[in-house]
Design an enzyme around this catalytic site. Structure first.
Site, PDB file in Angstrom:
ATOM      1  N   GLY A 171       0.806  -1.217   0.000  1.00 52.68           N
ATOM      2  CA  GLY A 171       0.000   0.000   0.000  1.00 52.68           C
ATOM      3  C   GLY A 171       0.839   1.266   0.000  1.00 52.68           C
ATOM      4  O   GLY A 171       1.992   1.277   0.448  1.00 52.68           O
ATOM      5  N   ALA A 173       0.580   3.942   1.794  1.00 51.56           N
ATOM      6  CA  ALA A 173       0.903   4.452   3.133  1.00 51.56           C
ATOM      7  C   ALA A 173       1.590   3.400   3.999  1.00 51.56           C
ATOM      8  O   ALA A 173       1.714   3.563   5.203  1.00 51.56           O
ATOM      9  CB  ALA A 173      -0.365   4.949   3.821  1.00 51.56           C
ATOM     10  N   CYS A 174       2.038   2.315   3.369  1.00 50.54           N
ATOM     11  CA  CYS A 174       2.665   1.220   4.115  1.00 50.54           C
ATOM     12  C   CYS A 174       4.158   1.171   3.824  1.00 50.54           C
ATOM     13  O   CYS A 174       4.587   1.314   2.678  1.00 50.54           O
ATOM     14  CB  CYS A 174       2.023  -0.113   3.724  1.00 50.54           C
ATOM     15  N   ILE A 175       4.958   0.981   4.871  1.00 45.23           N
ATOM     16  CA  ILE A 175       6.413   0.892   4.695  1.00 45.23           C
ATOM     17  C   ILE A 175       6.954  -0.415   5.264  1.00 45.23           C
ATOM     18  O   ILE A 175       8.136  -0.532   5.576  1.00 45.23           O
ATOM     19  CB  ILE A 175       7.129   2.105   5.340  1.00 45.23           C
TER      20      ILE A 175
END
Length: 325
Positions: A171, A173-175
């Protein structure tokens, strides 16, 4: 196995058999219900709230309410049913979540859909929760995730899951991929393909979709439903205030594992973004449907599953899904 992601794939057209894309049917049966398009806004606090859930349900779209207002979920199910609408909620796997399922059972409040929403869904905790839900609320359609391997899909299906959600960290906004070294970032579409081949039940593609054409690609490689966050962020109906910066309008979007969601900097695998303001969500959904109709016409069909039959070519590879990190 071949490794590729959305930006690496181009679908190969077939002969068109429709006079107009308006003839094309994008509907999908998912669980007990049929929806206008195979798309669901992500069950994130900056994407969905009760007002948007009501609007989506009334207008023929699937939704999954997030799990971050823990004490409001029983009332949410009751309110949706009182309005004559379907109820679709998220749960975790902590002890209090078992109490929630028990309370819903005792009050005979049976949501049509429950999503077990865990970052790493291939675990005994998820398997135990699937079994508990199926025991207490046997009529519920259970979506379990998130996973990234065929083995995980088989295990969750065998435990009783009615669908599995595929995607570990792709995603916007995913790290997770950067913080842990693990995930499906950069090969999310290949993961969908591998998981769908192992599955006997529907797959939800979750994360990594940056363009409307990626919906068609997800269906081609075996998904039945596509969960999308960033493309739905920034609308009038999504939670949060409009922020003005240098004369331009934005809204906040943050990952469910970000410090902004958690309220503390601990095990953080998400980040916060300002995304451009996009206006009405109805316009975005209509454009998604129109683009999907066009895609199906390129596939040489009239219905969604025509996309499964098209050929494809692999053009290149990049780990970051086109994001500027």
């Amino acid at each position: 196995m071949p490794v590729f992601d959305y930006e690496d794939i181009q679908l190969v057209p077939n002969k068109c058999i429709v006079k107009s894309r308006s003839e094309v049917n994008t509907k999908v049966k998912f669980g007990p219900m049929t929806f206008k398009i195979p798309v669901v806004p992500a069950n994130m606090q900056t994407i969905i709230d009760e007002n948007l859930a009501v609007w989506l349900a009334k207008n023929g779209y699937f939704y999954i309410m997030h799990r971050f207002y823990e004490n409001e979920r029983v009332d949410f199910v009751k309110n949706m049913h009182d309005k004559g609408l379907f109820a679709s909620i998220s749960v975790g796997v902590k002890p209090a979540e078992y109490d929630l399922i028990d309370e819903l059972s005792q009050k005979n409040l049976v949501p049509e859909y429950i999503t077990i929403d865990i970052a790493h869904g291939h675990s005994d905790t998820v398997i135990n929760m699937i079994k508990h839900i199926k025991h207490k609320l046997p009529g519920v359609f259970v979506i379990a995730g998130n996973v990234g391997t065929p083995e995980a899909v088989r295990e969750l299906e065998n435990a009783g899951a009615d669908a599995t959600k595929v995607g570990i960290g792709p995603g916007k906004a995913c790290i997770t991929k950067l913080k842990t070294g693990f995930g499906t970032g950069g090969w999310q579409l290949a993961a969908i393909r591998a998981c769908a081949k192992a599955a006997s039940k529907p797959i939800v593609a979750d994360g990594g979709i940056r363009n409307n054409g990626d919906i068609a690609k997800s269906i081609r490689f075996g998904a039945s439903m596509c969960m999308i966050g960033s493309l739905f962020a920034g609308h009038d109906e999504t939670p949060g205030d409009i922020i003005e910066k240098d004369g331009k309008k934005f809204k906040t979007y943050f990952g469910s594992a970000s410090q902004y969601q958690k309220g503390e900097y601990k095990n953080v695998e998400g980040k916060k973004l300002l995304l451009p303001y996009k206006g009405k969500i109805a316009d975005t959904l209509r454009e998604m449907q129109e683009d999907l109709q066009s895609a199906i016409s390129y596939a040489g069909g009239k219905e969604l599953l025509a996309l499964r039959k098209v050929d494809y070519v692999i053009v290149k590879n990049s780990i970051y899904n086109g994001d500027m990190l």
